[in-house]
Design an enzyme around this catalytic site. Structure first.
Site, PDB file in Angstrom:
ATOM      1  N   SER A  55     -10.951  -0.502  -2.058  1.00 65.21           N
ATOM      2  CA  SER A  55      -9.736  -0.558  -1.228  1.00 65.21           C
ATOM      3  C   SER A  55     -10.049  -0.995   0.190  1.00 65.21           C
ATOM      4  CB  SER A  55      -9.064   0.818  -1.177  1.00 65.21           C
ATOM      5  OG  SER A  55      -8.386   1.106  -2.362  1.00 65.21           O
ATOM      6  N   HIS A  77      -4.108   5.897   3.515  1.00 68.22           N
ATOM      7  CA  HIS A  77      -4.747   4.762   2.858  1.00 68.22           C
ATOM      8  C   HIS A  77      -4.299   3.432   3.456  1.00 68.22           C
ATOM      9  CE1 HIS A  77      -5.739   2.020  -0.543  1.00 68.22           C
ATOM     10  NE2 HIS A  77      -6.682   2.892  -0.820  1.00 68.22           N
ATOM     11  N   ASP A 100       0.832  -1.202   0.000  1.00 75.39           N
ATOM     12  CA  ASP A 100       0.000   0.000   0.000  1.00 75.39           C
ATOM     13  C   ASP A 100       0.864   1.247   0.000  1.00 75.39           C
ATOM     14  OD1 ASP A 100      -2.379   1.787   0.690  1.00 75.39           O
ATOM     15  OD2 ASP A 100      -3.295  -0.194   0.866  1.00 75.39           O
TER      16      ASP A 100
END
Length: 545
Positions: free
Chosen positions: A470, A300, A77
């Site tokens: 995601s 994220h 990621d």
């Protein structure tokens, strides 16, 4: 990188600022506080009448007397806040490394990789934050090599490369036009939206405008009422708790949109040579980068990691899907922009070589010029019995028609046996069960999983909602990790099979993402179902005997 909320969706939501009360959703719809504080996605479809994954029920009824075993889950990621109070206890620790001595103690090729590795960094400690899109890189290189040439003028050995360049040129021209227009819209929206919020705060004499405050507010000025209704509609659609969060989301989207135009689509922009200093075309290079896992923007990756395995027993914040023996291995390979195939392949290999049983991949792009390297990494992971879980993408595309990468098939067209591709579902079993941003496919999307209003870890030991496939991928990776932990004999292929077969099929009529059409939810993926930990554990009990 597959962003949590696509820009096209954000812009559509901004238009809701001018809707009327009649157009807004009913106040009976669950609010952000109703959904996020309770982590709706952990609830059970039968007991709670919510299309969650039955995690709480599985732990209470099926797993409470079972002994878990250690499982490592790699998160490829953008980076992770390794100091987060809900993640620090579950971080993978490389016991072969002595922290901070600048020596590769375990001789694996990576210096001081105590908790993982960053393939987007330089040896001097600097990091890439924003990268170009893959189509930008293809166009920049192709114009040097092929500009002004026709197919007949290109040697036969280069014609496949030439055709890919032409395809990238077409996509690039459209993307530049679209993103430039969006950037202008977003930049023009931030100030008016800020003024609307300030105006309402002043009128109501409050510093915080949450859904309850707005719903109960009474206005004599009908214009203020319309502003309030638009903000409420936006908050419901984005599942954000208050207007400050809305402003933050919009400002972030505006910044990211501007970065897309100024950097990711800029043919002259290329931070790689100065920072990483590798040769991106040399796929044999594996030992580059640094050990900075926080890097430039870990939001994220921090959220993804928490969904999988945020500490369940510390009475803080949230609970991850997977239980106490799971360890998260951060591998940074995803910038703001498009990841490179070389980095993805090396990240997979790093995770496999260092003991990961499951790898979460919440990213994607439109072109994959070095796809062969990723295919080889897929095969390597399969040879080591490692399951890959990949987000389907947030472009509301039918993957039968519009492929995205990393692909669920190999170059020869064969499916990847150890790969699960996951679409995003929502918290209500109605026409919005399919998240309106989610990619879908009867052939190439295996399952859906909760990916709307997913409340979990954010940098700085904070928490918040994010939306996207995601988020759906780590929900599924958390299920896989739980199964592997309690039933360690299960293979990667068996894990995939169990998750698919135990998915709860819905025949709800839903909006097909990106269209005004309705369809049976069961037709939008291979299984037609939403992943379910409770049912997966029941099935695993029979398979593992």
């Amino acid at each position: 990188m597959t962003i949590a909320v696509p820009r096209r969706w954000t812009l559509a939501l901004l238009g809701l600022a001018f809707t009327t009360a009649a157009q807004a959703q009913s106040a009976a719809t669950p609010t952000t506080a109703d959904l996020s504080a309770q982590q709706w996605y952990l609830k059970d479809p039968q007991l709670d009448k919510v299309p969650g994954i039955g995690a709480t029920r599985a732990y209470n009824e099926l797993l409470k007397n079972k002994v878990p075993t250690p499982v490592i889950v790699a998160v490829i990621d953008s980076g992770i806040d390794t100091a987060h109070v809900d993640l620090k206890p579950v971080l993978w620790r490389n016991r072969g490394e002595i922290p901070g001595n600048k020596i590769d103690d375990d001789k694996n090729g990576y210096v001081d990789d105590v908790h993982g590795w960053n393939f987007l960094g330089g040896a001097d400690g600097r990091n890439i934050g924003v990268e170009t899109l893959e189509m930008t890189r293809l166009v920049a290189a192709g114009r040097v090599k092929f500009k002004g040439k026709t197919l007949k003028q290109v040697p036969a050995a280069q014609r496949a490369e030439f055709e890919l360049y032409q395809k990238a040129e077409t996509a690039y021209a459209k993307r530049v036009k679209d993103e430039t227009g969006r950037d202008e819209q977003m930049q023009g929206m931030v100030e008016p939206l800020t003024m609307m919020v300030m105006m309402l705060k002043h009128e109501l004499k409050t510093e915080k405008l949450d859904t309850l405050t707005l719903r109960e507010a009474k206005f004599t000025d009908p214009n203020l009422g319309r502003v309030r209704d638009g903000l409420l509609a936006m908050m419901r659609e984005t599942h954000l708790p208050d207007t400050d969060a809305v402003l933050k989301e919009v400002t972030s989207a505006a910044d990211q949109g501007h970065s897309m135009v100024s950097k990711s689509l800029n043919l002259e922009y290329n931070p790689r040579p100065d920072i990483v200093k590798d040769n991106p075309d040399d796929l044999t290079q594996r030992y580059y980068g640094n050990n900075d896992l926080y890097a430039t923007d870990p939001l994220h990756g921090t959220h993804v990691a928490g969904i999988i395995a945020a500490a369940r027993d510390n009475n803080l914040g949230v609970q991850g899907v997977a239980g106490p023996m799971i360890r998260i291995m951060p591998v940074r390979a995803v910038p703001d922009g498009d990841e490179r195939d070389k980095d993805v392949a090396n990240a997979i290999r790093y995770a496999v070589d260092n003991g990961a049983s499951i790898i979460n991949m919440s990213f994607g792009k439109d072109f994959s010029p070095q796809r062969k390297a990723v295919d080889e990494a897929y095969r390597y992971a399969a040879s080591k019995n490692v399951l890959l879980v990949h987000a389907a993408g947030n472009e509301d595309d039918n993957l039968d028609v519009d492929p995205h990468y990393p692909a669920p098939t190999l170059l020869d067209g064969k499916p990847v046996p150890n790969l699960l591709t996951v679409g995003a579902s929502g918290p209500l079993d109605n026409e919005s069960l399919t998240a309106d941003f989610s990619n879908y496919s009867k052939k190439y999307v295996d399952v859906f999983a909760p990916g709307v209003a997913i409340f979990n870890t954010l940098p700085g030991s904070t928490y918040g909602n994010e939306n996207g496939t995601s988020m759906a991928a780590p929900v599924t990776a958390g299920i896989a990790a739980t199964l592997k932990s309690y039933f360690p004999g299960l293979t990667a292929v068996q894990l995939k099979d169990i998750i698919q077969k135990s998915a709860q099929v819905h025949h709800t009529q839903v909006r097909v993402p990106g269209t005004d059409k309705k369809a049976d939810f069961a037709t939008l993926s291979a299984t037609g179902g939403v992943v379910n930990l409770y049912e997966a554990v029941k099935l695993a009990q029979t398979v593992a005997k």
